[in-house]
Design an enzyme around this catalytic site. Sequence first.
Site, PDB file in Angstrom:
ATOM      1  CG  ASP A 106       5.032  -1.302   7.264  1.00  0.00           C
ATOM      2  OD1 ASP A 106       4.107  -0.559   7.666  1.00  0.00           O
ATOM      3  OD2 ASP A 106       4.845  -2.234   6.468  1.00  0.00           O
ATOM      4  CB  THR A 161       1.921  -9.018  -8.141  1.00  0.00           C
ATOM      5  OG1 THR A 161       0.938  -8.445  -7.265  1.00  0.00           O
ATOM      6  CG2 THR A 161       1.546 -10.459  -8.441  1.00  0.00           C
ATOM      7  CG  ASP A 214       4.195  -2.995  10.605  1.00  0.00           C
ATOM      8  OD1 ASP A 214       2.975  -3.200  10.708  1.00  0.00           O
ATOM      9  OD2 ASP A 214       4.985  -3.768  10.041  1.00  0.00           O
ATOM     10  NE  ARG A 246       3.878  -2.728  -0.969  1.00  0.00           N
ATOM     11  CZ  ARG A 246       5.104  -2.293  -0.775  1.00  0.00           C
ATOM     12  NH1 ARG A 246       5.789  -1.809  -1.776  1.00  0.00           N
ATOM     13  NH2 ARG A 246       5.652  -2.314   0.410  1.00  0.00           N
TER      14      ARG A 246
HETATM   15  N1  URA Z   1       5.284   1.340   2.676  1.00  0.00           N
HETATM   16  C1  URA Z   1       5.915   1.656   3.823  1.00  0.00           C
HETATM   17  O1  URA Z   1       5.310   1.721   4.886  1.00  0.00           O
HETATM   18  N2  URA Z   1       7.234   1.891   3.770  1.00  0.00           N
HETATM   19  C2  URA Z   1       7.952   1.846   2.643  1.00  0.00           C
HETATM   20  O2  URA Z   1       9.147   2.097   2.673  1.00  0.00           O
HETATM   21  C3  URA Z   1       7.266   1.520   1.454  1.00  0.00           C
HETATM   22  C4  URA Z   1       5.927   1.272   1.494  1.00  0.00           C
END
Ligand code: URA
Length: 209
Positions: free
Chosen positions: A200, A108, A203, A104
């Site tokens: 995330d 943008t 992560d 991502r």
């Molecule tokens: N990607 C993630 O890992 N967490 C989110 O909240 C949104 C996208």
Amino acid sequence: MNNVHVIDHPLVQHKLTLMRDKEASTSSFRRLLNELSMLMAYEVTRDMPVHRVRIETPLEPMDAPMIDGKKLVFVSILRAGTGILEGMLQVVPGARVGHIGLYRDPDTLQAVEYYFKMPQGMADRDVIVVDPMLATGNSAAAAVTRLKELQPRSIKFVCLLTCPEGVAALQAAHPDLPIYTAAIDRGLNDHGYIMPGLGDAGDRMFGTR
Ligand code: URA
């Protein structure tokens, strides 16, 4: 929401709560995601076609139902899709696997493709795309657009968590796509994270925070 299946089984919801907790360790998070994926695989494969094969029980022959796991392709959106993929493969070990690398763009929030590898013969296969977080919907929509070029027999999308914006974006691009999720959260924050969410997913699963 039309064509959105919220898997509200208590076991799924319980494990999701444990995953959301910020105190969950990397190993717990990974184990729970694996367990949850197995439970979600059960729901998403509910309408898979079965055919009868002749077998012999210890008592007599019978025509018994079997799925054709090899016709199924799990497509993992890298990198977080890996966590769901492993659990699903434990339930359908014969399934084929495809990978799509999309990141991502932080400015943008658009999806940029850097990797695409699918099994042969996609036109005969049923595809289940996996990615834990359906947030802006950009990566998911880009992945499904790309997969449709290969004209598979069917495509479904499975995530752990989504939000109204994510569902709306994916459905705007692909109204025919069934979406399976364990929860639809409140919405996105300014950074494109699902709220309250779980942070995330990549992560947390890989300990790269
Ligand atoms: N990607 C993630 O890992 N967490 C989110 O909240 C949104 C996208």
